[in-house]
Design an enzyme around this catalytic site. Structure first.
Site, mmCIF file in Angstrom:
data_model
loop_
_atom_site.group_PDB
_atom_site.id
_atom_site.type_symbol
_atom_site.label_atom_id
_atom_site.label_comp_id
_atom_site.label_asym_id
_atom_site.label_seq_id
_atom_site.Cartn_x
_atom_site.Cartn_y
_atom_site.Cartn_z
ATOM 1 N N ASP A 156 -6.117 1.539 -2.402
ATOM 2 C CA ASP A 156 -6.994 0.489 -1.669
ATOM 3 C C ASP A 156 -8.310 -0.090 -2.549
ATOM 4 O O ASP A 156 -8.870 1.088 -2.958
ATOM 5 C CB ASP A 156 -7.145 0.757 -0.048
ATOM 6 C CG ASP A 156 -7.755 -0.243 0.657
ATOM 7 O OD1 ASP A 156 -7.043 -0.785 1.518
ATOM 8 O OD2 ASP A 156 -8.799 -1.161 0.498
ATOM 9 N N ASN A 191 -2.445 -2.321 10.580
ATOM 10 C CA ASN A 191 -3.022 -3.215 11.090
ATOM 11 C C ASN A 191 -2.153 -4.463 11.344
ATOM 12 O O ASN A 191 -1.573 -5.013 10.459
ATOM 13 C CB ASN A 191 -4.303 -3.976 10.579
ATOM 14 C CG ASN A 191 -5.197 -2.436 10.357
ATOM 15 O OD1 ASN A 191 -5.331 -1.714 11.457
ATOM 16 N ND2 ASN A 191 -5.806 -2.625 9.135
ATOM 17 N N GLY A 208 -6.861 -6.266 13.086
ATOM 18 C CA GLY A 208 -7.742 -5.950 11.913
ATOM 19 C C GLY A 208 -7.156 -6.382 10.595
ATOM 20 O O GLY A 208 -7.486 -5.925 9.458
ATOM 21 N N GLN A 209 -5.794 -6.969 10.711
ATOM 22 C CA GLN A 209 -5.050 -7.204 9.710
ATOM 23 C C GLN A 209 -5.644 -8.281 8.667
ATOM 24 O O GLN A 209 -5.972 -9.445 9.557
ATOM 25 C CB GLN A 209 -3.419 -7.750 9.701
ATOM 26 C CG GLN A 209 -2.807 -7.751 8.428
ATOM 27 C CD GLN A 209 -1.276 -8.152 8.938
ATOM 28 O OE1 GLN A 209 -0.879 -8.332 10.206
ATOM 29 N NE2 GLN A 209 -0.289 -8.508 7.971
ATOM 30 N N HIS A 253 1.933 -3.908 5.598
ATOM 31 C CA HIS A 253 1.387 -2.764 4.568
ATOM 32 C C HIS A 253 1.185 -1.862 5.408
ATOM 33 O O HIS A 253 0.430 -1.820 6.691
ATOM 34 C CB HIS A 253 0.437 -3.225 3.438
ATOM 35 C CG HIS A 253 -0.717 -3.615 4.242
ATOM 36 N ND1 HIS A 253 -0.824 -5.070 4.607
ATOM 37 C CD2 HIS A 253 -2.053 -3.190 4.465
ATOM 38 C CE1 HIS A 253 -2.151 -5.312 5.200
ATOM 39 N NE2 HIS A 253 -2.752 -4.243 5.070
ATOM 40 N N HIS A 286 -1.456 1.797 5.432
ATOM 41 C CA HIS A 286 -2.639 2.643 4.961
ATOM 42 C C HIS A 286 -2.266 3.891 5.152
ATOM 43 O O HIS A 286 -1.932 4.517 6.193
ATOM 44 C CB HIS A 286 -4.140 2.221 5.595
ATOM 45 C CG HIS A 286 -4.419 0.947 5.501
ATOM 46 N ND1 HIS A 286 -5.383 0.339 4.739
ATOM 47 C CD2 HIS A 286 -3.879 -0.244 6.248
ATOM 48 C CE1 HIS A 286 -5.587 -0.966 5.048
ATOM 49 N NE2 HIS A 286 -4.789 -1.310 5.904
HETATM 50 P P1 DGP Z 1 -5.548 -4.782 6.108
HETATM 51 O O1 DGP Z 1 -7.074 -5.080 6.653
HETATM 52 O O2 DGP Z 1 -4.985 -3.834 6.968
HETATM 53 O O3 DGP Z 1 -4.947 -6.305 6.033
HETATM 54 O O4 DGP Z 1 -5.754 -4.088 4.732
HETATM 55 C C1 DGP Z 1 -5.894 -5.005 3.877
HETATM 56 C C2 DGP Z 1 -6.415 -4.025 2.734
HETATM 57 O O5 DGP Z 1 -5.962 -4.354 1.304
HETATM 58 C C3 DGP Z 1 -7.893 -3.551 2.484
HETATM 59 O O6 DGP Z 1 -8.281 -2.503 3.050
HETATM 60 C C4 DGP Z 1 -8.208 -4.202 1.314
HETATM 61 C C5 DGP Z 1 -6.963 -4.305 0.368
HETATM 62 N N1 DGP Z 1 -6.911 -5.064 -0.883
HETATM 63 C C6 DGP Z 1 -6.969 -6.423 -0.645
HETATM 64 N N2 DGP Z 1 -6.850 -7.065 -1.704
HETATM 65 C C7 DGP Z 1 -6.762 -6.161 -2.490
HETATM 66 C C8 DGP Z 1 -6.402 -6.007 -3.874
HETATM 67 O O7 DGP Z 1 -6.277 -7.189 -4.599
HETATM 68 N N3 DGP Z 1 -6.076 -4.870 -4.555
HETATM 69 C C9 DGP Z 1 -6.056 -3.706 -3.651
HETATM 70 N N4 DGP Z 1 -6.013 -2.659 -4.585
HETATM 71 N N5 DGP Z 1 -6.397 -3.580 -2.309
HETATM 72 C C10 DGP Z 1 -6.573 -4.839 -2.013
#
Ligand code: DGP
Length: 113
Positions: free
Chosen positions: A29, A86, A92-93, A99, A101
């Site tokens: 992340d 989420n 919180g999505q 996806h 975590h």
């Molecule tokens: P959510 O809030 O559950 O939709 O989580 C989305 C997550 O994705 C957040 O923790 C940050 C991560 N994220 C968003 N854009 C990118 C990206 O371009 N690269 C990576 N590695 N993570 C990302």
């Protein structure tokens, strides 16, 4: 499709994969909230849990198998870890491509925020 996780999963945006197969990818992340914070993302674009179709449920099972492997690889399986999905805005999505975590390397709190 203008979806960041589609672009990552299909190699249009380069990130280091911790795991890849024909169905999913896993990568760190960008905003880690734990010492180990990995996202497990299907290559198929599915918006959220609420958009899963009958044929997708085996994919979700596969994601948990991948989570098992990654937690072993990262050495966090013995102490324990957390898997979070989420779903939707109130859940919180922020990225509308389903996806999971995988969080580990510290003690988790309950209830989550
Ligand atoms: P959510 O809030 O559950 O939709 O989580 C989305 C997550 O994705 C957040 O923790 C940050 C991560 N994220 C968003 N854009 C990118 C990206 O371009 N690269 C990576 N590695 N993570 C990302």
């Amino acid at each position: 499709m203008d979806c960041i996780f589609c672009k990552i999963a299909n190699g249009l945006i380069k990130v280091d994969f911790l795991y890849e197969d024909d169905k999913v990818v896993a990568f760190r992340d960008i905003n880690p909230v734990a010492p180990q914070h990995v996202l497990i993302v299907p290559k198929k674009h599915i918006e959220s849990v609420m958009n899963l179709q009958e044929e997708d449920f085996s994919l979700v099972g596969h994601i948990f198998k991948v989570a098992q492997k990654i937690s072993n690889d990262l050495g966090i399986s013995e102490n324990g870890f957390r898997i979070v999905n989420n779903c939707g805005t109130a859940g919180g999505q922020t990225v509308m491509h389903i996806h999971f975590h995988l969080l580990g390397g510290r003690d988790m709190q309950w209830p989550p925020g």
